[in-house]
Design an enzyme around this catalytic site. Sequence first.
Site, mmCIF file in Angstrom:
data_model
loop_
_atom_site.group_PDB
_atom_site.id
_atom_site.type_symbol
_atom_site.label_atom_id
_atom_site.label_comp_id
_atom_site.label_asym_id
_atom_site.label_seq_id
_atom_site.Cartn_x
_atom_site.Cartn_y
_atom_site.Cartn_z
ATOM 1 N N CYS A 151 3.628 1.076 3.264
ATOM 2 C CA CYS A 151 4.906 0.376 3.384
ATOM 3 C C CYS A 151 4.972 -0.488 4.637
ATOM 4 O O CYS A 151 5.574 -1.575 4.621
ATOM 5 C CB CYS A 151 6.052 1.378 3.364
ATOM 6 S SG CYS A 151 5.992 2.604 4.686
ATOM 7 N N ASP A 169 13.235 -4.630 0.318
ATOM 8 C CA ASP A 169 12.136 -3.664 0.390
ATOM 9 C C ASP A 169 10.950 -4.194 -0.407
ATOM 10 O O ASP A 169 10.887 -4.034 -1.627
ATOM 11 C CB ASP A 169 12.583 -2.308 -0.165
ATOM 12 C CG ASP A 169 11.616 -1.195 0.215
ATOM 13 O OD1 ASP A 169 10.485 -1.514 0.621
ATOM 14 O OD2 ASP A 169 11.995 -0.018 0.115
ATOM 15 N N HIS A 174 9.405 5.636 5.989
ATOM 16 C CA HIS A 174 9.328 4.373 5.259
ATOM 17 C C HIS A 174 9.670 3.224 6.202
ATOM 18 O O HIS A 174 10.310 3.417 7.251
ATOM 19 C CB HIS A 174 10.319 4.402 4.085
ATOM 20 C CG HIS A 174 10.137 3.292 3.102
ATOM 21 N ND1 HIS A 174 8.923 3.003 2.502
ATOM 22 C CD2 HIS A 174 11.023 2.386 2.591
ATOM 23 C CE1 HIS A 174 9.074 1.982 1.687
ATOM 24 N NE2 HIS A 174 10.343 1.594 1.718
#
Length: 648
Positions: free
Chosen positions: A407, A467, A451
């Site tokens: 991520c 995202d 994250h």
Amino acid sequence: MSFDPRERLERSTPPWLFGVSLAAMAPHVLFVPHWLALSSALLVLWAFRRWQRDEPMPARGLLTLATLAALAGLAVEYRTLLGRDAGMGMLLLFCPLKLLEIRTRRDAMVLIVLAYFLLLTHFFHAQDILSAAWTFGCVALTLLAQIRLQAGQRLPLRPQLQLAGRLCLQGLPFLIVLFLLFPRIQGPLWGLPQDAFSGRTGLSDSMSPGDIATLVQSGDIALRTRFFGPVPSTAQRYWRGPVLDAFDGRIWRPTPLRTPPPRIEALGPGLDYELTLEAAPQNWLLALDAPTQLPEKSSLDGQLTARTAAPLTERTRVRLQSALIYRFNVDETPAVRMHNLQLPPRFNPRTLALAAEWQQAEQNPEALVRRALKYFTENDFHYTLEPPRLGIHSVDEFLFSTRRGFCEHYAAAFVVLMRAAGIPARVVTGYQGGELNPLDGYVVVRQSDAHAWAEVWLAGRGWVRVDPTAAVSPDRIETGIGRALASTDGLPLVVRAEWLRDLRQRWEALNNQWNQYVLGYDEFRQRNLLATLGLETVDWQTLAIFLGGSIATLLLALLAWTLRPQRSTDPARQLWQQALRQLQRSKVDCAPWETPLCLLARVEQTAPGLAPRFSAVVDAYLAVRYGNQTDLTDLRAAVARLASRRTD
């Protein structure tokens, strides 16, 4: 029984001392340096060999040298002989060193006291249920060894076990009263300020490729949440941590830019929930994005991160409210927007060229955002925990060569693309998702849920969450990290067996209750308890009087229980007591200290009519008590004849 500290130990006592020492030392092996654990083990083996071969105590000079070497090793390892870790290391070495010189009962008692201190230090590492159970079991074992040291072989093992059990049960009410009424101490009860967080992991206030991927491999719990209402879906649960807006070409960091408080416009109903955060050296609250109401002594910075005034030095429970649909800082200052457009020169030229090309083709910022996400979707990018290493132009290599990342790779690359295309953007770190435990209704967020995502500033909308990981791995956002990685890397992060998952959820629910009601028993809950007892306003003097009165009441109850007349469990003794009661009914006084033969002589003088039948009772009782007679038939028959004579 007497206790002479200079008396030499019996041969059967040292094995108990070895067992106590090993039980007290064992949990520390998981936390101390390898050389320290190995040294302690070798010293125990040396002491055991000395006892087994009945060798004399090592020379004083050798023991002194070993002690000095241990202290020198601790000083080198911890840079001090003070503090939590150095102190535990000292106890861990002194305990087996004492085993080497045990000769007398005094030496054994010193070792037992050392073991008690070492048991206390278990809670410096962990305070969970298993640690508490192990420690209480070790306390019982140490108490049993202490009783054995006092009694030796004169008392069989079974009575020693019974005595140890009674002592533990007698101490249990005092433990409960002290736990409930002893004044709560603010701060890390089981950690010293300078080293309370050694060995702990969690989110950092900086990010480089691979940081979060490393953190994801930890299954430690970061926070638990209880919602007072419907639980939001996994895709809605973004737990906001530090915002990173400065990039030097490889590492993202926050900048101390002075910004006014955020201007939040909630577009939906507020969501009430309670967070239980594990202790950490940081001061952010990891509130659900975006927080609208905060607890006392906390505030929102200009980047929407909830912070406390001081680091969370202990497990903390707070009540918050958040809005899942919101806008904030629609009127962001030009200085902040310019700051979030900056990129280091001479880094990632191919990325800058691609963004410039997009900017020329698309003037609409929202279209540029969609184009960047489409780039990730259409160019065979992979979501993986083990991406290739990146060089100096890390974003170029990721976007055009490796196309494998976690991520933080996607968030960083997306922010660089946006800034190069003229859109203010920044990286946000925190946690995403979490697992709902149906047994207690809490959402458990682990370090593996760490994250990173992005925020872009759009005119009329303010800062908007984007995202980019969702474009590559929708499973990561919709179902969690475990299923996402299981479907890409084939990693066994998902517990597929239902019975294993159910077992884990039950264990975590039990741990959560332990954390909430035992470890989470703070000053607030103590005051609530006292209020239910009628003490609405309590100062320390009142609390001390109440605590002292409770302890005194328990002591009096224990004294009364100890001094109560105890009924014998010996069948022969019970029959003898029955005979004495028959004599008392016949107006014959029986003194407790009077022997059977002396009592018989007095009965012959004061009640000659009872003497022949009572003589048969005495003869049968003495035969059972002091002879080889084991059958109680004669004694029982004699007592029955004595009773029938009284009723005649």
